[in-house]
Design a protein around this motif. Structure first.
Motif, PDB file in Angstrom:
ATOM      1  N   LYS A  33       0.895  -0.197  69.147  1.00 33.35           N
ATOM      2  CA  LYS A  33       1.564   0.493  70.054  1.00 33.35           C
ATOM      3  C   LYS A  33       1.290   1.760  69.986  1.00 33.35           C
ATOM      4  O   LYS A  33       1.693   2.464  68.726  1.00 33.35           O
ATOM      5  CB  LYS A  33       2.758  -0.080  69.780  1.00 33.35           C
ATOM      6  N   HIS A  90      -0.217  -1.138  82.029  1.00 27.56           N
ATOM      7  CA  HIS A  90      -0.678  -1.530  80.618  1.00 27.56           C
ATOM      8  C   HIS A  90      -2.020  -0.528  80.461  1.00 27.56           C
ATOM      9  O   HIS A  90      -2.762  -0.866  81.202  1.00 27.56           O
ATOM     10  CB  HIS A  90      -0.879  -2.910  80.287  1.00 27.56           C
ATOM     11  N   HIS A 108      -5.139  -5.331  73.908  1.00 30.92           N
ATOM     12  CA  HIS A 108      -3.726  -4.632  73.846  1.00 30.92           C
ATOM     13  C   HIS A 108      -3.097  -5.323  72.824  1.00 30.92           C
ATOM     14  O   HIS A 108      -2.324  -4.838  72.154  1.00 30.92           O
ATOM     15  CB  HIS A 108      -3.270  -4.965  75.336  1.00 30.92           C
ATOM     16  N   ASP A 138       4.091   6.758  78.138  1.00 30.85           N
ATOM     17  CA  ASP A 138       4.403   5.593  77.506  1.00 30.85           C
ATOM     18  C   ASP A 138       5.962   5.858  77.372  1.00 30.85           C
ATOM     19  O   ASP A 138       6.823   4.921  77.558  1.00 30.85           O
ATOM     20  CB  ASP A 138       3.765   5.673  75.863  1.00 30.85           C
ATOM     21  N   GLU A 162       5.166   3.396  80.642  1.00 31.01           N
ATOM     22  CA  GLU A 162       3.946   2.971  80.686  1.00 31.01           C
ATOM     23  C   GLU A 162       3.740   2.010  79.328  1.00 31.01           C
ATOM     24  O   GLU A 162       4.614   2.415  78.436  1.00 31.01           O
ATOM     25  CB  GLU A 162       2.937   3.805  80.561  1.00 31.01           C
ATOM     26  N   ASP A 163       2.998   1.166  78.928  1.00 27.01           N
ATOM     27  CA  ASP A 163       2.689   0.226  77.996  1.00 27.01           C
ATOM     28  C   ASP A 163       1.463   0.549  77.402  1.00 27.01           C
ATOM     29  O   ASP A 163       0.341  -0.131  77.674  1.00 27.01           O
ATOM     30  CB  ASP A 163       2.871  -1.051  78.446  1.00 27.01           C
ATOM     31  N   GLU A 181       3.360   3.994  70.413  1.00 26.51           N
ATOM     32  CA  GLU A 181       4.756   4.581  70.107  1.00 26.51           C
ATOM     33  C   GLU A 181       5.002   4.583  68.410  1.00 26.51           C
ATOM     34  O   GLU A 181       5.692   5.538  67.807  1.00 26.51           O
ATOM     35  CB  GLU A 181       6.033   3.806  70.349  1.00 26.51           C
ATOM     36  N   GLY A 208       3.843  -4.580  85.897  1.00 27.74           N
ATOM     37  CA  GLY A 208       3.654  -3.651  84.513  1.00 27.74           C
ATOM     38  C   GLY A 208       2.640  -2.837  84.795  1.00 27.74           C
ATOM     39  O   GLY A 208       1.654  -3.059  85.429  1.00 27.74           O
ATOM     40  N   ARG A 261       8.083  -0.132  88.282  1.00 26.54           N
ATOM     41  CA  ARG A 261       8.816  -0.994  87.883  1.00 26.54           C
ATOM     42  C   ARG A 261       9.554  -1.929  89.125  1.00 26.54           C
ATOM     43  O   ARG A 261       9.855  -3.126  89.031  1.00 26.54           O
ATOM     44  CB  ARG A 261       9.860  -0.619  86.877  1.00 26.54           C
TER      45      ARG A 261
END
Length: 225
Positions: free
Chosen positions: A208, A111, A203, A135, A139-140, A210, A109, A104
């Motif tokens: 996601k 991904h 993506h 994540d 992380e994405d 999450e 980013g 960061r």
């Protein structure tokens, strides 16, 4: 290192259906790549990584099993010590946080798209616990289903891809059992931009991690090895 044009490997099965041809196989097949063995790939990757620009780091993981010898949590998972594998993942959280904080601060980013077939393989179940920790540390990560990715796989499996900003893309190679076997490096703008756009598209269409993890992974029993 040797230069070659990279097309669909002859060993990959061709699936006859209404699916679209593999966009990445088409793009990379038209572009001159440089074949790198394992050590050369890692050296090239590490030399370029901290030069990633605002376009960011993008990764697509397609295979459902990889070999990760030397990774303590994976070794515990492979030996059947599921609780030990999860404990070792938790112990890595400070390392993940340091690495992703540095990313960061570098201004880009990180991904990732993880393809998850059903039923979830033991390896993917384990890896999703690793990715959940990453994540949560910044992380994405997005999950794409097997049905979603197969829409692009008439001419064979999508390659595992790594894209470093605007600089480079790698078609990452593995043996049949998922052992790393080097990569093919592409630096032509059309290849790099095409790979990055394809992963970004997946993506955006995925779920996601999450929300996927608690819904689909958290309640699973320990995998049977």
């Amino acid at each position: 290192m040797s230069k070659r044009r990279v097309g669909p490997p002859a060993t990959l099965p061709v699936q006859r259906s209404e699916r679209r041809p593999s966009p990445m196989r088409e793009i990379l097949g038209r572009t001159l790549g440089i074949h790198l063995d394992g050590p050369s790939y890692l050296a090239d990757f590490n030399e370029r990584f901290w030069r990633i620009d605002h376009e960011g780091f993008w990764k697509l993981e397609r295979l459902q099993n990889y070999q990760e010898p030397g990774f303590a949590s994976w070794e515990a998972f492979r030996s059947g010590d599921w609780d030990g594998a999860l404990r070792l993942i938790d112990e890595l959280r400070p390392e993940f946080e340091r690495h992703l904080t540095r990313i960061r601060e570098a201004g880009f980013g990180h991904h990732r798209v993880r393809v998850v077939e059903e039923p979830i393989t033991p390896y993917v179940q384990w890896e999703l616990h690793v990715l959940q920790a990453k994540d949560q540390c910044g992380e994405d990560v997005a999950v794409v289903t097997g049905d979603q990715i197969r829409a692009f796989e008439e001419s064979g499996l999508q390659p595992d891809l790594v894209v470093l900003g605007s600089d480079a893309a790698y078609d990452v190679h593995y043996t049949r059992d998922g052992t790393p076997a080097g990569a093919t490096l592409f630096t032509a703008p059309a290849a790099v931009e095409g790979a990055r756009a394809f992963i970004r598209q997946l993506h955006q269409s995925g779920e996601k991690l999450e929300t996927y993890f608690p819904r689909r992974v958290a309640g699973l029993d320990a995998p049977r090895m």
